[in-house]
Design a protein around this motif. Sequence first.
Motif, PDB file in Angstrom:
ATOM      1  N   MET A 148       5.211   4.620   2.303  1.00  0.00           N
ATOM      2  CA  MET A 148       5.847   5.799   2.585  1.00  0.00           C
ATOM      3  C   MET A 148       6.214   6.050   3.913  1.00  0.00           C
ATOM      4  O   MET A 148       7.101   6.774   4.197  1.00  0.00           O
TER       5      MET A 148
ATOM      6  N   VAL B 192       9.357   4.353   4.662  1.00  0.00           N
ATOM      7  CA  VAL B 192      10.533   4.832   3.840  1.00  0.00           C
ATOM      8  C   VAL B 192      11.063   6.277   4.184  1.00  0.00           C
ATOM      9  O   VAL B 192      12.062   6.382   4.480  1.00  0.00           O
TER      10      VAL B 192
ATOM     11  N   GLY C   7       0.600   4.465   0.542  1.00  0.00           N
ATOM     12  CA  GLY C   7       0.624   5.403   1.629  1.00  0.00           C
ATOM     13  C   GLY C   7       1.321   4.681   3.060  1.00  0.00           C
ATOM     14  O   GLY C   7       1.959   5.402   4.022  1.00  0.00           O
TER      15      GLY C   7
ATOM     16  N   LEU D 277       0.855  -1.198  -0.004  1.00  0.00           N
ATOM     17  CA  LEU D 277      -0.067   0.066   0.049  1.00  0.00           C
ATOM     18  C   LEU D 277       0.850   1.185   0.135  1.00  0.00           C
ATOM     19  O   LEU D 277       1.686   1.469   0.753  1.00  0.00           O
TER      20      LEU D 277
ATOM     21  N   PHE E 186      14.997   6.910  -3.619  1.00  0.00           N
ATOM     22  CA  PHE E 186      13.939   6.038  -3.963  1.00  0.00           C
ATOM     23  C   PHE E 186      12.628   6.391  -3.281  1.00  0.00           C
ATOM     24  O   PHE E 186      12.782   7.106  -2.440  1.00  0.00           O
ATOM     25  N   GLY E 187      11.637   5.988  -3.749  1.00  0.00           N
ATOM     26  CA  GLY E 187      10.258   6.367  -3.317  1.00  0.00           C
ATOM     27  C   GLY E 187       9.698   5.070  -2.752  1.00  0.00           C
ATOM     28  O   GLY E 187      10.317   3.718  -2.991  1.00  0.00           O
ATOM     29  N   ALA E 188       8.448   4.938  -2.555  1.00  0.00           N
ATOM     30  CA  ALA E 188       7.579   3.571  -2.186  1.00  0.00           C
ATOM     31  C   ALA E 188       6.957   3.402  -3.542  1.00  0.00           C
ATOM     32  O   ALA E 188       6.361   4.307  -4.472  1.00  0.00           O
TER      33      ALA E 188
END
Lengths: 365, 231
Positions: free
Chosen positions: A102, A105, A99, A97, A343-345
């Motif tokens: 994140m 992260v 959200g 998911l 990097f991100g989710a």
Amino acid sequence: MLMSAAEPLMSAAEPLVLGIETSCDETGIGIVRGRTLLSNTIASSMDEHARYGGVVPEVAARAHLEALQPSIEAALAEAGVALTDLDAVAVTSGPGLAGALMVGVGAAKALAVGLQKPLYAVNHLVGHIAADVLDADAGPLEYPTVALLVSGGHTSLLLVRDLTTDVELLGETVDDAAGEAFDKVARLLGLPYPGGPEIDRAAASGDPTAIRFPRGLSRPSDMAAHRYDFSFSGLKTAVARYTEQTPDADVADVAASFRESVVDVLVTKALDACARYGVPRLLLGGGVIANRRLREVAIERAAAAGVTIRVPPLSLCTDNGAMIAALASQLIMSGRQPSTLDFGADSTLPVVEIQVAEKDAVASP
Amino acid sequence: MFLGIDTSLGTAVAVIDPDGVLRAERVSANALGHAEVIGTLLQQALNDAAVTAALGTAATGTVPSLAADTVTHVAAGMGPGPFTGLRIGIAAARTFALARGVAVVPVVSHDAVALGILLRAQLTDADPGRFAVVTDARRREFAYTVYEGLDDDDGLPVRVSEPALVPRDEVDARLGDLQATRVDATAVPAAMLALAASRAVAAGRTIGPAEPLYLRSPDVTVGHTPKRVGS
Ligand SMILES: [Zn+2]
């Protein structure tokens, strides 16, 4: 540069790694040293989702933020280590998911920058496989191995040639995950959430052959395009139709027959993959592996097919941070660079991306 | 030094000296992508702060110390703001503080905007009077907080009304009732967030909530189809 977040200089022998996992409804913090599990702290928001009959992403994300710091502190206390002792921080980048991911992260990045330690962003699904290396009673994982990962969020069949470099997706669910199907059918039968244990309980006294429910994507015509894919939405519809048309249906028989259909498809496809790729090894992972009937059928039919089954300890099959730390630890021991901070989710991170955003190797002097 | 982190609108990170001198500020105006940029902005701001601190000691002839980059407090912007982004900064503030063994100082994000407005007004001898900081809350709503002046004792903005949501087409009527001038903000200055935190600590005051200012219950944000992913 005065400070660098991730100097890749560390002891590769037995790195001490803290893993953060927030891809769904469990806030998992795990600490491992090399292949040794030191702590596995899990805070679940499952109870908060019960009244919705499924995970509500915003509820899960809020719960992660609340649970993170206390969970990190509890994991450190249990492991008897300090943050400054860590060699690296690891985090799930995806899939999951968005959200919820994140939160982990953001937390992992700030923790790594605050500690000036390297950060490894890793794949959740491969993490489930990496849980196996923490099994002190089992020998090392042999390659190649087929892996069947079954949970409320994913149903994936993988061919693992090397945990840190080569994981191939053979197939996955095209609609609901197996665990999701358990939740939805439980609801149809008037059973509470989460559905897995409830269906199991109801099925205990039922006849698994009472009703012949469909096996998704198992017809000869499915073999070309979907040989290793799964589909459970047709099964759910079949159960719904059956209970509508059979008002006096025996719940135990329905539950047992439904469960048998799910288990049959999972095990049949997994063993088919073992046969086709000539791999006599099958690793099971994910929360639904806690289902006793699934393990029984898998062990029985694998034995007949000459396939060895491996199941990590059940406490490491559900989502947890230890498996994320274990995967990062394996990456470190195989000499991999840390991830960059950029990097991100990634809610749909492909399984071939075992590590995300690895830095370019530093040229040796 | 005070580190300020806010992700209630864009992503903002700043470092200030205890006496309020700005050491570093790194900003991304993107209303999305907080998780992507937070680590890099944090790292850059700390690097910048260490450089400016070192220059400062060189200029004054004092001995540069390893403590030049020592963050003593982390100011966390607690919103209001769209949840998904807001949480990332709060999570980061908490784990950074945990890593350094320092305290988190929660600050209402609108307070930082208001402090900036009031300090600017002070410099020009202007009087902004009673005003409302208004920010995007998505879902056709604004978040607003009403302020009037700085507290004489601690130099912090005086909140006349607490953060609240209002439908976009009703905002002017609402602010009219409150006799507040509307000030739309598209960014939260992290330096002002850090300054508000340092003034609060100096005054021994708690000025922000320990938990995020979501202002909406979580199930308002979902449709009727809960999704299971994970495990
Ligand atoms: Zn999982």
